[in-house]
Design an enzyme around this catalytic site. Structure first.
Site, PDB file in Angstrom:
ATOM      1  N   SER A  15      42.878 -30.582 -31.930  1.00  0.00           N
ATOM      2  CA  SER A  15      42.256 -31.796 -31.383  1.00  0.00           C
ATOM      3  C   SER A  15      41.137 -31.271 -30.685  1.00  0.00           C
ATOM      4  CB  SER A  15      42.911 -32.150 -30.186  1.00  0.00           C
ATOM      5  OG  SER A  15      42.882 -31.320 -28.579  1.00  0.00           O
ATOM      6  N   ASP A  63      53.459 -30.224 -28.073  1.00  0.00           N
ATOM      7  CA  ASP A  63      53.641 -28.329 -26.965  1.00  0.00           C
ATOM      8  C   ASP A  63      54.136 -27.988 -27.587  1.00  0.00           C
ATOM      9  OD1 ASP A  63      53.332 -26.809 -25.380  1.00  0.00           O
ATOM     10  OD2 ASP A  63      54.143 -27.932 -23.769  1.00  0.00           O
ATOM     11  N   VAL A  64      52.685 -26.574 -28.008  1.00  0.00           N
ATOM     12  CA  VAL A  64      53.780 -25.082 -29.620  1.00  0.00           C
ATOM     13  C   VAL A  64      54.677 -24.748 -28.354  1.00  0.00           C
ATOM     14  CG1 VAL A  64      51.129 -25.712 -30.653  1.00  0.00           C
ATOM     15  CG2 VAL A  64      50.884 -24.113 -28.887  1.00  0.00           C
ATOM     16  N   ASN A  90      46.011 -21.346 -34.052  1.00  0.00           N
ATOM     17  CA  ASN A  90      44.925 -21.276 -33.391  1.00  0.00           C
ATOM     18  C   ASN A  90      45.244 -21.926 -32.100  1.00  0.00           C
ATOM     19  OD1 ASN A  90      42.057 -21.581 -33.045  1.00  0.00           O
ATOM     20  ND2 ASN A  90      42.538 -23.804 -32.598  1.00  0.00           N
ATOM     21  N   TYR A 156      45.923 -13.194 -21.385  1.00  0.00           N
ATOM     22  CA  TYR A 156      44.955 -13.404 -22.655  1.00  0.00           C
ATOM     23  C   TYR A 156      44.784 -12.561 -23.196  1.00  0.00           C
ATOM     24  CZ  TYR A 156      42.020 -15.708 -25.090  1.00  0.00           C
ATOM     25  OH  TYR A 156      41.432 -16.456 -26.709  1.00  0.00           O
ATOM     26  N   ALA A 158      46.653  -9.266 -23.259  1.00  0.00           N
ATOM     27  CA  ALA A 158      47.949  -9.260 -24.055  1.00  0.00           C
ATOM     28  C   ALA A 158      48.362  -9.856 -25.159  1.00  0.00           C
ATOM     29  CB  ALA A 158      48.807  -9.105 -22.974  1.00  0.00           C
ATOM     30  N   ILE A 189      32.638 -18.308 -28.070  1.00  0.00           N
ATOM     31  CA  ILE A 189      32.545 -18.696 -29.590  1.00  0.00           C
ATOM     32  C   ILE A 189      31.978 -20.064 -28.675  1.00  0.00           C
ATOM     33  CG2 ILE A 189      32.955 -21.097 -31.411  1.00  0.00           C
ATOM     34  CD1 ILE A 189      33.132 -17.485 -31.870  1.00  0.00           C
TER      35      ILE A 189
HETATM   36  P1  NDP Z   1      39.833 -24.773 -26.736  1.00  0.00           P
HETATM   37  O1  NDP Z   1      40.256 -25.275 -25.282  1.00  0.00           O
HETATM   38  O2  NDP Z   1      38.500 -25.786 -26.759  1.00  0.00           O
HETATM   39  O3  NDP Z   1      40.723 -26.105 -28.137  1.00  0.00           O
HETATM   40  C1  NDP Z   1      42.135 -24.939 -27.208  1.00  0.00           C
HETATM   41  C2  NDP Z   1      42.986 -26.405 -28.300  1.00  0.00           C
HETATM   42  O4  NDP Z   1      44.257 -25.594 -28.375  1.00  0.00           O
HETATM   43  C3  NDP Z   1      42.561 -27.512 -28.070  1.00  0.00           C
HETATM   44  O5  NDP Z   1      43.191 -28.091 -29.227  1.00  0.00           O
HETATM   45  C4  NDP Z   1      44.937 -27.394 -27.477  1.00  0.00           C
HETATM   46  O6  NDP Z   1      45.435 -28.705 -27.617  1.00  0.00           O
HETATM   47  C5  NDP Z   1      45.070 -26.525 -27.826  1.00  0.00           C
HETATM   48  N1  NDP Z   1      46.450 -26.134 -27.188  1.00  0.00           N
HETATM   49  C6  NDP Z   1      46.046 -25.220 -25.883  1.00  0.00           C
HETATM   50  N2  NDP Z   1      48.020 -25.233 -25.076  1.00  0.00           N
HETATM   51  C7  NDP Z   1      48.294 -25.994 -26.115  1.00  0.00           C
HETATM   52  C8  NDP Z   1      49.725 -26.294 -26.184  1.00  0.00           C
HETATM   53  N3  NDP Z   1      50.029 -26.080 -25.192  1.00  0.00           N
HETATM   54  N4  NDP Z   1      50.304 -27.220 -27.423  1.00  0.00           N
HETATM   55  C9  NDP Z   1      49.355 -27.214 -27.857  1.00  0.00           C
HETATM   56  N5  NDP Z   1      48.390 -27.354 -27.824  1.00  0.00           N
HETATM   57  C10 NDP Z   1      47.820 -26.522 -27.026  1.00  0.00           C
HETATM   58  O7  NDP Z   1      40.257 -23.065 -27.540  1.00  0.00           O
HETATM   59  P2  NDP Z   1      38.953 -22.790 -28.978  1.00  0.00           P
HETATM   60  O8  NDP Z   1      38.888 -24.045 -29.226  1.00  0.00           O
HETATM   61  O9  NDP Z   1      38.137 -21.829 -28.402  1.00  0.00           O
HETATM   62  O10 NDP Z   1      39.757 -21.585 -28.962  1.00  0.00           O
HETATM   63  C11 NDP Z   1      40.833 -22.043 -29.792  1.00  0.00           C
HETATM   64  C12 NDP Z   1      41.282 -20.566 -30.026  1.00  0.00           C
HETATM   65  O11 NDP Z   1      40.431 -19.639 -30.084  1.00  0.00           O
HETATM   66  C13 NDP Z   1      42.550 -20.130 -29.175  1.00  0.00           C
HETATM   67  O12 NDP Z   1      43.732 -19.386 -30.205  1.00  0.00           O
HETATM   68  C14 NDP Z   1      41.534 -19.274 -28.221  1.00  0.00           C
HETATM   69  O13 NDP Z   1      41.697 -18.517 -27.713  1.00  0.00           O
HETATM   70  C15 NDP Z   1      40.584 -18.131 -29.423  1.00  0.00           C
HETATM   71  N6  NDP Z   1      39.003 -18.137 -28.786  1.00  0.00           N
HETATM   72  C16 NDP Z   1      39.136 -18.725 -28.881  1.00  0.00           C
HETATM   73  C17 NDP Z   1      36.709 -18.169 -28.003  1.00  0.00           C
HETATM   74  C18 NDP Z   1      35.975 -18.765 -27.665  1.00  0.00           C
HETATM   75  O14 NDP Z   1      35.080 -17.961 -27.855  1.00  0.00           O
HETATM   76  N7  NDP Z   1      36.242 -19.836 -27.660  1.00  0.00           N
HETATM   77  C19 NDP Z   1      37.165 -16.718 -27.970  1.00  0.00           C
HETATM   78  C20 NDP Z   1      38.379 -16.328 -29.108  1.00  0.00           C
HETATM   79  C21 NDP Z   1      39.291 -16.600 -28.868  1.00  0.00           C
HETATM   80  P3  NDP Z   1      45.523 -30.054 -26.755  1.00  0.00           P
HETATM   81  O15 NDP Z   1      44.444 -29.808 -25.259  1.00  0.00           O
HETATM   82  O16 NDP Z   1      45.444 -31.221 -26.922  1.00  0.00           O
HETATM   83  O17 NDP Z   1      46.404 -29.272 -26.050  1.00  0.00           O
END
Ligand code: NDP
Length: 249
Positions: A15, A63-64, A90, A156, A158, A189
């Protein structure tokens, strides 16, 4: 030559942020898409974006972390597209906090969303991938698996360390069946997740990045795209660090 035409990809957490960039990049390379996240409205906007690129797309708000979500999503994918080629795990949450602030609820939510969902989605994806003797599973982990989190983030880091270990093990399971399993480990990022850090902490991280800037969601998406291609078929069980040089192995 470098194309995902006729491929079908599931991207969780599509999203916004990194997942949104991954979905768009895979679609630009020719893949049809299944988009997963909780926010139906935000997901619908990404769905439109993908459709405008001329790709078929199915958005599944869910919800994943719920136990039956992965089976439901994979089954809906097969019903709509009759195949599944690429799975990008992701979706993630980062409840920062030192050990004193990470209670049971926080720990479980983080592990369920980041790690257990990755296990369940991978398990469900293996069947259809095995049938075609072709598959790509790509796990979006984190630099914190190697460095520890900026603000504690015990659950996180872990969960992300677990993703890297699981990637190596699943790679062995997948290899006889033409399924590769790899991880991408982002550094800092520029997304909503990064902006949730205290501004001073973020400035300190940015100052330490040898390439002199935060990463962009596209920086991660291009690494994911590479791993999804036919041409990456001899790479499995590995992690690509995309972090501006922040971590040297
Ligand atoms: P955001 O918070 O911008 O996006 C997270 C995404 O995960 C959203 O689309 C959210 O959608 C979805 N999400 C979270 N929980 C759930 C759930 N229970 N069910 C379904 N969807 C879920 O984070 P980023 O884009 O920055 O992160 C993406 C990935 O990259 C993550 O795994 C993060 O750990 C990893 N990462 C990010 C870093 C950074 O600096 N940004 C650094 C290292 C890793 P919605 O809320 O609509 O459910």
């Amino acid at each position: 030559m470098f194309s995902l035409t006729d491929r079908v990809s599931i991207v969780t957490g599509a999203s916004r942020g990194i997942g949104r960039a991954i979905a768009r990049t895979l679609a630009e390379a020719g893949s049809d898409l299944v988009l997963v996240s909780r926010d139906a409205e935000a997901l619908a906007a990404v769905e439109e974006e993908i459709r405008a690129l001329g790709r078929a797309v199915l958005a599944i708000p869910c919800d994943v972390a719920l136990v039956d979500t992965p089976a439901r999503v994979v089954s809906a994918t097969l019903e709509r597209f009759s195949r599944l080629d690429v799975l990008v795990n992701n979706a993630g949450i980062n409840n920062t906090g030192s050990i004193d602030r990470v209670d049971e609820e926080n720990w479980q939510a983080t592990l369920n969303t980041n790690l257990t969902a990755t296990y369940r989605f991978s398990r469900e994806a293996f069947g259809p991938m095995r049938e075609r003797h072709w598959g790509r599973i790509i796990n979006v982990a984190s630099i914190t698996a190697q460095t520890g989190g900026v603000n504690g983030s015990v659950a996180y880091s872990a969960s992300k360390g677990g993703m890297l270990a699981m990637t190596r093990t699943l790679a062995r399971d997948g290899a006889p069946h033409g399924i590769t399993v790899n991880a991408v480990a982002p550094g800092q990022i520029d997304t909503g997740m990064a902006r949730a850090l205290a501004p001073e902490a973020l400035r300190q991280v940015e100052a330490a990045i040898p390439l002199g800037r935060l990463g962009t969601p596209d920086d991660i998406a291009y690494a994911v795209l590479f791993l999804a291609l036919e041409q990456a078929g001899y790479i499995t069980g590995t992690t690509i660090d995309v972090n501006g040089g922040l971590l040297k192995r």
